[in-house]
Scaffold this motif. Sequence first.
Motif, PDB file in Angstrom:
ATOM      1  N   SER A 116      -9.328   6.298   3.789  1.00 44.10           N
ATOM      2  CA  SER A 116      -9.051   5.187   2.873  1.00 44.10           C
ATOM      3  C   SER A 116     -10.208   4.201   2.811  1.00 44.10           C
ATOM      4  O   SER A 116     -10.448   3.583   1.769  1.00 44.10           O
ATOM      5  CB  SER A 116      -7.765   4.473   3.286  1.00 44.10           C
ATOM      6  OG  SER A 116      -7.918   3.827   4.538  1.00 44.10           O
ATOM      7  N   GLU A 117     -10.928   4.026   3.904  1.00 40.80           N
ATOM      8  CA  GLU A 117     -12.036   3.089   3.910  1.00 40.80           C
ATOM      9  C   GLU A 117     -13.197   3.560   3.044  1.00 40.80           C
ATOM     10  O   GLU A 117     -14.083   2.772   2.694  1.00 40.80           O
ATOM     11  CB  GLU A 117     -12.524   2.866   5.344  1.00 40.80           C
ATOM     12  CG  GLU A 117     -11.492   2.183   6.238  1.00 40.80           C
ATOM     13  CD  GLU A 117     -12.035   1.888   7.626  1.00 40.80           C
ATOM     14  OE1 GLU A 117     -13.238   2.174   7.851  1.00 40.80           O
ATOM     15  OE2 GLU A 117     -11.280   1.374   8.461  1.00 40.80           O
ATOM     16  N   LEU A 158     -12.748   4.965   0.043  1.00 45.64           N
ATOM     17  CA  LEU A 158     -12.362   4.930  -1.357  1.00 45.64           C
ATOM     18  C   LEU A 158     -12.955   3.698  -2.039  1.00 45.64           C
ATOM     19  O   LEU A 158     -13.181   2.666  -1.402  1.00 45.64           O
ATOM     20  CB  LEU A 158     -10.833   4.912  -1.475  1.00 45.64           C
ATOM     21  CG  LEU A 158     -10.128   6.166  -0.941  1.00 45.64           C
ATOM     22  CD1 LEU A 158      -8.614   5.977  -0.999  1.00 45.64           C
ATOM     23  CD2 LEU A 158     -10.539   7.407  -1.734  1.00 45.64           C
ATOM     24  N   PHE A 192       0.848  -1.180   0.000  1.00 50.72           N
ATOM     25  CA  PHE A 192       0.000   0.000   0.000  1.00 50.72           C
ATOM     26  C   PHE A 192       0.890   1.238   0.000  1.00 50.72           C
ATOM     27  O   PHE A 192       2.002   1.201   0.525  1.00 50.72           O
ATOM     28  CB  PHE A 192      -0.899   0.039   1.237  1.00 50.72           C
ATOM     29  CG  PHE A 192      -1.875  -1.098   1.323  1.00 50.72           C
ATOM     30  CD1 PHE A 192      -3.047  -1.085   0.581  1.00 50.72           C
ATOM     31  CD2 PHE A 192      -1.630  -2.176   2.158  1.00 50.72           C
ATOM     32  CE1 PHE A 192      -3.955  -2.128   0.672  1.00 50.72           C
ATOM     33  CE2 PHE A 192      -2.530  -3.223   2.256  1.00 50.72           C
ATOM     34  CZ  PHE A 192      -3.698  -3.204   1.507  1.00 50.72           C
ATOM     35  N   ASP A 230      -4.888   6.347   7.092  1.00 49.46           N
ATOM     36  CA  ASP A 230      -5.772   7.430   6.669  1.00 49.46           C
ATOM     37  C   ASP A 230      -7.228   7.001   6.847  1.00 49.46           C
ATOM     38  O   ASP A 230      -7.676   6.044   6.197  1.00 49.46           O
ATOM     39  CB  ASP A 230      -5.500   7.766   5.208  1.00 49.46           C
ATOM     40  CG  ASP A 230      -6.329   8.946   4.713  1.00 49.46           C
ATOM     41  OD1 ASP A 230      -7.169   9.454   5.483  1.00 49.46           O
ATOM     42  OD2 ASP A 230      -6.134   9.342   3.557  1.00 49.46           O
ATOM     43  N   GLN A 247      -8.626  -0.302  -3.496  1.00 53.64           N
ATOM     44  CA  GLN A 247      -7.289  -0.043  -2.988  1.00 53.64           C
ATOM     45  C   GLN A 247      -6.408   0.580  -4.067  1.00 53.64           C
ATOM     46  O   GLN A 247      -6.653   0.383  -5.272  1.00 53.64           O
ATOM     47  CB  GLN A 247      -6.652  -1.338  -2.503  1.00 53.64           C
ATOM     48  CG  GLN A 247      -6.133  -2.240  -3.620  1.00 53.64           C
ATOM     49  CD  GLN A 247      -5.197  -3.322  -3.098  1.00 53.64           C
ATOM     50  OE1 GLN A 247      -5.645  -4.326  -2.593  1.00 53.64           O
ATOM     51  NE2 GLN A 247      -3.906  -3.107  -3.227  1.00 53.64           N
ATOM     52  N   TYR A 271      -1.383   4.989   3.769  1.00 47.12           N
ATOM     53  CA  TYR A 271      -2.723   4.654   3.301  1.00 47.12           C
ATOM     54  C   TYR A 271      -3.571   4.012   4.399  1.00 47.12           C
ATOM     55  O   TYR A 271      -4.731   4.384   4.608  1.00 47.12           O
ATOM     56  CB  TYR A 271      -2.629   3.725   2.088  1.00 47.12           C
ATOM     57  CG  TYR A 271      -3.960   3.193   1.621  1.00 47.12           C
ATOM     58  CD1 TYR A 271      -4.816   3.987   0.862  1.00 47.12           C
ATOM     59  CD2 TYR A 271      -4.366   1.897   1.940  1.00 47.12           C
ATOM     60  CE1 TYR A 271      -6.040   3.503   0.428  1.00 47.12           C
ATOM     61  CE2 TYR A 271      -5.589   1.406   1.516  1.00 47.12           C
ATOM     62  CZ  TYR A 271      -6.421   2.213   0.756  1.00 47.12           C
ATOM     63  OH  TYR A 271      -7.634   1.726   0.340  1.00 47.12           O
TER      64      TYR A 271
END
Length: 320
Positions: free
Chosen positions: A76-77, A79, A66, A73, A82, A70
């Motif tokens: 990120s969940e 987005l 990653f 953050d 990945q 990432y």
Amino acid sequence: MAPTDVITWLLDTDPALRWQVERDLLDAPEQQWRDTRARIPHEGFGAALLERQDPETGLWAGGAFFPAGYLEDPESELLPGQPWTATTWSLTTLREWGMDPAPLTARDTAAKLARNARWEFDPTLPYWGGEVDVCINAMTLANGLWLGADVESLATWFVEHRMAEGGWNCEWENGSTRASFHSTLNALRALHAHEQRTGGTAATAEVQRAGEEYLLRRNLTRRLTTGEIVGPWVDHFLYPPRHIYTALGALDHFRAAGRRDPRMQEAITLVQDAQQPDGTWLQQHVLPGEVWFEIDVGVGQPSPWLTAQALRVLRWWNEG
């Protein structure tokens, strides 16, 4: 386009694809496709991806699997997928394009990653030792062999982590005892790379054959228990495939491994049926997630990468 124009269309692509068209579809003289392949680090996609490598650390995007930061953050969940920009994905892409590792060797990449790359799963684990995920370890084994790193322990890891029914599953760490099409194909690709580079061992040859039998007993497409298609992804051909299994990807592995079997016929038919009247194959799925740059086309458009892969698979099958 007319079917006769497909090869011309494929030749008008990046060197990372064009050399494969010359070798696998046109039987071009070896020096010709080697000259085309030698252009990969200097122009187009290959040059652009090499430019993204950090010259000091050897990393891409500051991380092993990653990008740096990432996982810490909270956004990120949210987005859609990945990122595909970190070191393991970038190395895998360059290797799968067939690039000569010399430019990375000249940068001392293997040694820099041994010093600077750590797995996000467990930062105490050395990069070339891999971690617990089958697909990650498969990429690491193949990439390490390509760059000349000592990854023999990872070949042994695959011997030790084969499941009873013959394949592998990335979820073994979470208690799964059933093999996965996705994980098994990625493991097989890595073991084939190990065999090509080192000659393999009796143990790796045994598990490679067992993994292939796991897929073949299922006709590369179906559940053994119910006979149902194992998932919609089987015939949702895509490029780049990342870690995703498709019947086309499985057939391309068996082509590279030189193993034909009548149990592949259903998968061959899926590939044949997906060909368009103009001779091309369409991009059927694109995995979401951040990329350095786009390599192939959007969903529903004719894909040069899939078309070249499908044509070489069908040529191999028909010639046999």
